[in-house]
Design a protein around this motif. Structure first.
Motif, PDB file in Angstrom:
ATOM      1  N   ALA A  74      11.626 -10.253  27.175  1.00 24.30           N
ATOM      2  CA  ALA A  74      11.548  -9.729  28.542  1.00 24.30           C
ATOM      3  C   ALA A  74      11.044 -10.801  29.503  1.00 24.30           C
ATOM      4  CB  ALA A  74      10.634  -8.509  28.575  1.00 24.30           C
ATOM      5  N   ALA A  75      10.014 -11.532  29.074  1.00 24.97           N
ATOM      6  CA  ALA A  75       9.441 -12.586  29.925  1.00 24.97           C
ATOM      7  C   ALA A  75      10.451 -13.694  30.184  1.00 24.97           C
ATOM      8  CB  ALA A  75       8.187 -13.156  29.272  1.00 24.97           C
TER       9      ALA A  75
ATOM     10  N   SER B  44      11.196  -7.194  22.488  1.00 24.22           N
ATOM     11  CA  SER B  44       9.934  -7.945  22.530  1.00 24.22           C
ATOM     12  C   SER B  44       9.557  -8.330  23.948  1.00 24.22           C
ATOM     13  CB  SER B  44      10.049  -9.212  21.680  1.00 24.22           C
ATOM     14  OG  SER B  44      10.861 -10.165  22.329  1.00 24.22           O
ATOM     15  N   VAL B  45       8.252  -8.455  24.148  1.00 24.68           N
ATOM     16  CA  VAL B  45       7.744  -8.872  25.453  1.00 24.68           C
ATOM     17  C   VAL B  45       8.187 -10.295  25.772  1.00 24.68           C
ATOM     18  CG1 VAL B  45       5.647  -9.333  26.779  1.00 24.68           C
ATOM     19  CG2 VAL B  45       5.763  -7.315  25.321  1.00 24.68           C
ATOM     20  N   ASP B  46       8.287 -11.149  24.747  1.00 24.88           N
ATOM     21  CA  ASP B  46       8.715 -12.533  24.951  1.00 24.88           C
ATOM     22  C   ASP B  46      10.135 -12.582  25.517  1.00 24.88           C
ATOM     23  OD1 ASP B  46       6.331 -13.503  24.079  1.00 24.88           O
ATOM     24  OD2 ASP B  46       7.010 -13.960  22.039  1.00 24.88           O
TER      25      ASP B  46
ATOM     26  N   GLU C 120      11.786  -5.163  27.118  1.00 22.15           N
ATOM     27  CA  GLU C 120      10.389  -4.731  27.129  1.00 22.15           C
ATOM     28  C   GLU C 120      10.221  -3.395  26.396  1.00 22.15           C
ATOM     29  OE1 GLU C 120       7.028  -3.591  30.483  1.00 22.15           O
ATOM     30  OE2 GLU C 120       8.673  -4.946  31.033  1.00 22.15           O
ATOM     31  N   CYS C 121      11.200  -2.514  26.534  1.00 26.35           N
ATOM     32  CA  CYS C 121      11.120  -1.185  25.911  1.00 26.35           C
ATOM     33  C   CYS C 121      11.454  -1.203  24.421  1.00 26.35           C
ATOM     34  CB  CYS C 121      12.071  -0.217  26.626  1.00 26.35           C
ATOM     35  SG  CYS C 121      11.595   0.195  28.312  1.00 26.35           S
TER      36      CYS C 121
END
Length: 282
Positions: free
Chosen positions: A273-274, A269-271, A265-266
């Motif tokens: 992380a998800a 990518s958000v993907d 996330e940091c």
């Protein structure tokens, strides 16, 4: 003849007590690394104590609680430890009182009776502070337990004080390790002190690098990964990832996926992380 017989049987009884005490000492030493095996050994010699002194029976009962604690068997009642404590408070040495108070604290910790847990951990630590040549590891562990209890109560200021006391004792006794440093780092992290969080996290990782004990400290490395990510320390976070990748995925610690997701996330990518959080959820 009667006098001779009484002296003979007293001598035999004393020798028998010494043999049983030696067995308890051997099992206690084994329990530091193999608590489950030590518990089995202890269970096998219990019948030998049926007609033994109150002192030896209490030593046996205290050792059983110690081994259960080391084997992560949750204590469900304080009945046994209260009886043991009552006996050793009247008849025990300072070393025996230190150990008894420590495991009384452990029992109350498992029973979620945190005020009593802290009280007895502090009583154990006080004996160690006032007397020489007592169990240094128990002294250090007492403050580690106090720090843990304060953390789960969200009392991070007191948790930090206990963690720093543990660090001081560990330095004095030459037992400092990555977990000691990370306990301090985690307390500073909760208090939002980024500078000192990173300082002690660095110490933890340096200790692991120096001792080459990566596998047994996977959870510490994962915790460092999260703290470096929160501070924007990409290079150090990447290094933690590299260390963790050397360990089989099933051995990377209970906190691996949550900290890895935060790292993604940091920095990536958000993907990613998800997907990692979905893996953790599953």
């Amino acid at each position: 003849i009667l006098l001779f017989s009484s002296l003979f049987f007293a001598s035999c009884s004393k020798q028998e007590n010494e043999v049983l005490q030696k067995q308890l000492d051997d099992i206690k030493a084994m329990g530091d690394t193999l608590p489950q095996v030590a518990l089995q050994r202890l269970d096998s010699i219990k019948p030998l104590f049926d007609n033994e002194t109150e002192y030896l029976c209490n030593k046996l009962a205290l050792l059983e609680i110690r081994l259960q604690d080391k084997a992560y068997i949750t204590h469900t009642t304080d009945k046994a430890i209260k009886n043991i404590c009552s006996f050793f408070e009247k008849n025990g040495t300072e070393t025996e009182k230190q150990e008894t108070y420590y495991y009384m604290g452990s029992v109350y910790r498992d029973l979620n009776d945190y005020p009593n847990a802290v009280t007895y951990f502090l009583k154990s630590a006080k004996i160690a502070e006032e007397c020489k040549n007592l169990d240094a590891q128990l002294w250090e562990n007492a403050y580690s337990q106090i720090s843990y209890i304060y953390k789960i109560q969200f009392n991070y200021t007191e948790a930090l004080k206990a963690a720093l006391k543990q660090l001081e004792i560990a330095k004095k006794n030459g037992t400092i390790n990555a977990r000691t440093y990370m306990n301090v780092a985690s307390s500073y992290y909760e208090l939002k002190d980024t500078l000192l969080t990173i300082k002690y996290t660095n110490c933890a990782i340096e200790s692991i690098k120096y001792n080459q004990n990566i596998s047994e400290n996977a959870d510490i490395i994962a915790s460092a990964l999260g703290k470096y990510s929160a501070a924007g320390e990409r290079i150090k976070a990447d290094f933690c990832c590299e260390l963790l990748e050397k360990i089989p995925k099933t051995s990377r610690g209970f906190n691996y996926l949550s900290n890895l997701a935060f790292y993604y996330e940091c920095f990536t990518s958000v993907d990613s992380a998800a997907n990692t959080r979905l893996e953790l959820y599953n």
